[in-house]
Design a protein around this motif. Structure first.
Motif, PDB file in Angstrom:
ATOM      1  N   TYR A  51       0.847  -1.206   0.000  1.00  0.00           N
ATOM      2  CA  TYR A  51       0.000   0.000   0.000  1.00  0.00           C
ATOM      3  C   TYR A  51       0.883   1.256   0.000  1.00  0.00           C
ATOM      4  O   TYR A  51       1.804   1.370   0.811  1.00  0.00           O
ATOM      5  CB  TYR A  51      -0.855  -0.053   1.266  1.00  0.00           C
ATOM      6  CG  TYR A  51      -2.066   0.832   1.279  1.00  0.00           C
ATOM      7  CD1 TYR A  51      -2.989   0.792   0.255  1.00  0.00           C
ATOM      8  CD2 TYR A  51      -2.315   1.686   2.361  1.00  0.00           C
ATOM      9  CE1 TYR A  51      -4.124   1.587   0.284  1.00  0.00           C
ATOM     10  CE2 TYR A  51      -3.453   2.476   2.404  1.00  0.00           C
ATOM     11  CZ  TYR A  51      -4.350   2.417   1.363  1.00  0.00           C
ATOM     12  OH  TYR A  51      -5.475   3.185   1.403  1.00  0.00           O
ATOM     13  N   HIS A  52       0.598   2.178  -0.909  1.00  0.00           N
ATOM     14  CA  HIS A  52       1.450   3.371  -1.033  1.00  0.00           C
ATOM     15  C   HIS A  52       0.710   4.459  -1.811  1.00  0.00           C
ATOM     16  O   HIS A  52      -0.364   4.229  -2.361  1.00  0.00           O
ATOM     17  CB  HIS A  52       2.735   3.012  -1.793  1.00  0.00           C
ATOM     18  CG  HIS A  52       2.479   2.697  -3.244  1.00  0.00           C
ATOM     19  ND1 HIS A  52       1.952   1.485  -3.662  1.00  0.00           N
ATOM     20  CD2 HIS A  52       2.627   3.431  -4.378  1.00  0.00           C
ATOM     21  CE1 HIS A  52       1.810   1.491  -4.971  1.00  0.00           C
ATOM     22  NE2 HIS A  52       2.211   2.670  -5.426  1.00  0.00           N
ATOM     23  N   PHE A  53       1.312   5.648  -1.882  1.00  0.00           N
ATOM     24  CA  PHE A  53       0.864   6.684  -2.824  1.00  0.00           C
ATOM     25  C   PHE A  53       2.038   6.986  -3.737  1.00  0.00           C
ATOM     26  O   PHE A  53       3.173   6.587  -3.456  1.00  0.00           O
ATOM     27  CB  PHE A  53       0.357   7.938  -2.084  1.00  0.00           C
ATOM     28  CG  PHE A  53       1.329   8.491  -1.088  1.00  0.00           C
ATOM     29  CD1 PHE A  53       2.345   9.340  -1.466  1.00  0.00           C
ATOM     30  CD2 PHE A  53       1.233   8.142   0.254  1.00  0.00           C
ATOM     31  CE1 PHE A  53       3.254   9.836  -0.544  1.00  0.00           C
ATOM     32  CE2 PHE A  53       2.137   8.632   1.192  1.00  0.00           C
ATOM     33  CZ  PHE A  53       3.147   9.480   0.789  1.00  0.00           C
ATOM     34  N   ASP A  54       1.752   7.658  -4.877  1.00  0.00           N
ATOM     35  CA  ASP A  54       2.791   7.866  -5.892  1.00  0.00           C
ATOM     36  C   ASP A  54       3.430   9.252  -5.785  1.00  0.00           C
ATOM     37  O   ASP A  54       2.781  10.201  -5.332  1.00  0.00           O
ATOM     38  CB  ASP A  54       2.174   7.723  -7.294  1.00  0.00           C
ATOM     39  CG  ASP A  54       1.598   6.336  -7.528  1.00  0.00           C
ATOM     40  OD1 ASP A  54       2.031   5.383  -6.852  1.00  0.00           O
ATOM     41  OD2 ASP A  54       0.695   6.218  -8.388  1.00  0.00           O
ATOM     42  N   ASP A  55       4.654   9.379  -6.283  1.00  0.00           N
ATOM     43  CA  ASP A  55       5.308  10.681  -6.370  1.00  0.00           C
ATOM     44  C   ASP A  55       4.851  11.332  -7.682  1.00  0.00           C
ATOM     45  O   ASP A  55       5.617  11.470  -8.625  1.00  0.00           O
ATOM     46  CB  ASP A  55       6.828  10.499  -6.334  1.00  0.00           C
ATOM     47  CG  ASP A  55       7.553  11.827  -6.355  1.00  0.00           C
ATOM     48  OD1 ASP A  55       6.888  12.880  -6.277  1.00  0.00           O
ATOM     49  OD2 ASP A  55       8.794  11.817  -6.484  1.00  0.00           O
TER      50      ASP A  55
ATOM     51  N   CYS B 133      -4.175   6.378  -2.320  1.00  0.00           N
ATOM     52  CA  CYS B 133      -3.384   5.212  -1.902  1.00  0.00           C
ATOM     53  C   CYS B 133      -3.890   3.927  -2.558  1.00  0.00           C
ATOM     54  O   CYS B 133      -5.100   3.745  -2.730  1.00  0.00           O
ATOM     55  CB  CYS B 133      -3.429   5.050  -0.384  1.00  0.00           C
ATOM     56  SG  CYS B 133      -2.760   6.480   0.468  1.00  0.00           S
ATOM     57  N   HIS B 134      -2.941   3.063  -2.921  1.00  0.00           N
ATOM     58  CA  HIS B 134      -3.304   1.814  -3.602  1.00  0.00           C
ATOM     59  C   HIS B 134      -2.245   0.746  -3.343  1.00  0.00           C
ATOM     60  O   HIS B 134      -1.132   1.051  -2.905  1.00  0.00           O
ATOM     61  CB  HIS B 134      -3.472   2.055  -5.105  1.00  0.00           C
ATOM     62  CG  HIS B 134      -2.305   2.765  -5.723  1.00  0.00           C
ATOM     63  ND1 HIS B 134      -2.109   4.126  -5.611  1.00  0.00           N
ATOM     64  CD2 HIS B 134      -1.257   2.312  -6.450  1.00  0.00           C
ATOM     65  CE1 HIS B 134      -1.000   4.473  -6.241  1.00  0.00           C
ATOM     66  NE2 HIS B 134      -0.460   3.391  -6.758  1.00  0.00           N
ATOM     67  N   GLU B 135      -2.615  -0.485  -3.639  1.00  0.00           N
ATOM     68  CA  GLU B 135      -1.685  -1.611  -3.522  1.00  0.00           C
ATOM     69  C   GLU B 135      -2.019  -2.618  -4.623  1.00  0.00           C
ATOM     70  O   GLU B 135      -3.120  -2.586  -5.184  1.00  0.00           O
ATOM     71  CB  GLU B 135      -1.809  -2.289  -2.158  1.00  0.00           C
ATOM     72  CG  GLU B 135      -3.142  -2.981  -1.944  1.00  0.00           C
ATOM     73  CD  GLU B 135      -3.288  -3.593  -0.550  1.00  0.00           C
ATOM     74  OE1 GLU B 135      -2.320  -4.223  -0.098  1.00  0.00           O
ATOM     75  OE2 GLU B 135      -4.366  -3.443   0.045  1.00  0.00           O
TER      76      GLU B 135
ATOM     77  N   MET C  76       2.512   5.952 -15.918  1.00  0.00           N
ATOM     78  CA  MET C  76       3.016   7.319 -16.119  1.00  0.00           C
ATOM     79  C   MET C  76       2.696   8.120 -14.866  1.00  0.00           C
ATOM     80  O   MET C  76       1.522   8.353 -14.565  1.00  0.00           O
ATOM     81  CB  MET C  76       2.345   7.976 -17.334  1.00  0.00           C
ATOM     82  CG  MET C  76       2.739   7.334 -18.659  1.00  0.00           C
ATOM     83  SD  MET C  76       1.965   8.177 -20.094  1.00  0.00           S
ATOM     84  CE  MET C  76       3.038   9.617 -20.254  1.00  0.00           C
ATOM     85  N   TRP C  77       3.746   8.498 -14.128  1.00  0.00           N
ATOM     86  CA  TRP C  77       3.560   9.404 -12.998  1.00  0.00           C
ATOM     87  C   TRP C  77       3.591  10.819 -13.589  1.00  0.00           C
ATOM     88  O   TRP C  77       4.667  11.308 -13.961  1.00  0.00           O
ATOM     89  CB  TRP C  77       4.682   9.226 -11.973  1.00  0.00           C
ATOM     90  CG  TRP C  77       4.535   8.014 -11.096  1.00  0.00           C
ATOM     91  CD1 TRP C  77       3.502   7.111 -11.076  1.00  0.00           C
ATOM     92  CD2 TRP C  77       5.455   7.569 -10.094  1.00  0.00           C
ATOM     93  NE1 TRP C  77       3.742   6.152 -10.119  1.00  0.00           N
ATOM     94  CE2 TRP C  77       4.918   6.408  -9.503  1.00  0.00           C
ATOM     95  CE3 TRP C  77       6.693   8.051  -9.625  1.00  0.00           C
ATOM     96  CZ2 TRP C  77       5.575   5.722  -8.483  1.00  0.00           C
ATOM     97  CZ3 TRP C  77       7.335   7.367  -8.614  1.00  0.00           C
ATOM     98  CH2 TRP C  77       6.780   6.213  -8.051  1.00  0.00           C
ATOM     99  N   CYS C  78       2.428  11.425 -13.723  1.00  0.00           N
ATOM    100  CA  CYS C  78       2.327  12.710 -14.407  1.00  0.00           C
ATOM    101  C   CYS C  78       2.451  13.842 -13.385  1.00  0.00           C
ATOM    102  O   CYS C  78       1.820  13.808 -12.327  1.00  0.00           O
ATOM    103  CB  CYS C  78       0.989  12.810 -15.137  1.00  0.00           C
ATOM    104  SG  CYS C  78       0.720  11.431 -16.261  1.00  0.00           S
TER     105      CYS C  78
HETATM  106 FE   LIG Z   1       1.558   3.395  -7.348  1.00  0.00          FE
END
Ligand SMILES: [Fe+2]
Ligand SMILES: O=C(O)CCC(=O)C(=O)O
Length: 290
Positions: free
Chosen positions: A192-196, A248-250, A264-266
């Motif tokens: 489980y995390h969030f993205d940069d 947040c997702h996993e 793609m981390w936009c």
């Molecule tokens: Fe992610």
């Protein structure tokens, strides 16, 4: 803040800056080496073509340019975009032909002896697409033509005042992730995390696999890192999901086969200039982002 503390903070920041400079220099070196030495299997997959983009995404982007509010766009694009849970939008994005070419190209690269790095701090497998030379003609045009207008419209309205950057996406960090069942010594799942990222586009590239669903919980700003309710997204070839990086997702374990997704981390320079990338604080008003 005392002088001592200020000096300490400066030292920490300098160290981080050094780390990042080294990181970028190494990536540029790998990029140059690959450009000079790697022979692609499918050179044509490095350039965006209409035939790679699902006609429904082309139309959605067109509609997004004229329907700048979320509700108007969802109504105009009924049957194409699905929202579940709130703030996670799914729509057909890339064609089976593109997915197949891309999977084969990635396999070909993986079999080569070219240098590579981990796509992020959590995934070991998968590739950094900047280093493969896929930004200029393929992914940056994809961001500009298709991701940006759709993100600006879908995250308008209630979400807009949160300065989420959806209407000013101007750069990206793009990579693939790959998961295989336990025992292959590869990534199996993702915690489980969030993205940069301000906004994340995640497209499944197909192939055969079972399991590996994504589960969405709460927003980072809910302060509820272990959000109890999780909503599943089942991957299907060519289908994209678009969500805030802070959602947040996993990923659940893959049970069989191999799951490959394009991520793609936009990002938005406007957001990054204004908010501290390390603590998320607004540099002007000192309040927190979101
Ligand atoms: Fe992610
Ligand atoms: O496994 C996936 O599809 C998502 C990967 C992901 O969340 C990430 O790389 O940030």
């Amino acid at each position: 803040m005392t002088d001592d503390r200020r000096r300490e903070v400066h030292k920490e920041l300098e160290k981080e800056l050094e780390r990042r400079r080294g990181h970028f220099a190494a990536a540029r070196q790998r990029r140059a080496f690959i450009a000079a030495n790697y022979r692609p299997l499918h050179p044509n997959v490095y350039t965006l073509r209409d035939e790679f983009v699902d006609p429904r995404w082309i139309e959605l982007a067109e509609l997004a340019r004229t329907h700048r509010s979320k509700d108007a766009l969802l109504e105009a694009a009924a049957g194409v975009v699905r929202q579940r849970p709130r703030g996670v939008f799914a729509f057909p994005a890339l064609t089976p032909r593109f997915c197949e070419l891309m999977r084969e190209e990635l396999d070909h690269f993986e079999r080569s002896d070219m240098p590579r790095a981990h796509p992020n701090t959590m995934n070991k497998n998968g590739l950094l697409l900047y280093e493969l030379g896929m930004y200029d003609e393929l992914l940056t045009p994809l961001l500009e033509r298709y991701v940006s207008p759709v993100a600006a419209a879908l995250f308008d309205g209630g979400e807009r005042e949160m300065a989420n950057g959806s209407d000013s996406l101007d750069h990206h960090r793009s990579f693939t992730v790959r998961y295989e069942p336990e025992g292959a010594g590869k990534d199996v799942d993702l915690a489980y995390h969030f993205d940069d990222a301000e906004m994340t586009l995640n497209v499944n590239l197909g192939g055969h696999f079972e399991g590996g669903e994504l589960l969405f919980g709460g927003l980072k700003s809910d302060g509820d890192e272990k959000h109890s309710a999780r909503y599943p997204h089942f991957h299907r070839e060519g289908i994209a999901i678009l969500h805030r990086g802070s959602h947040c997702h996993e990923a659940l374990p893959v049970d069989s086969g191999k799951r490959t997704n394009l991520i793609m981390w936009c990002r938005s320079s406007q957001v990054r200039i204004r908010y501290c990338a390390m603590c998320g604080r607004d540099k002007i008003t000192t309040s927190k982002i979101e």
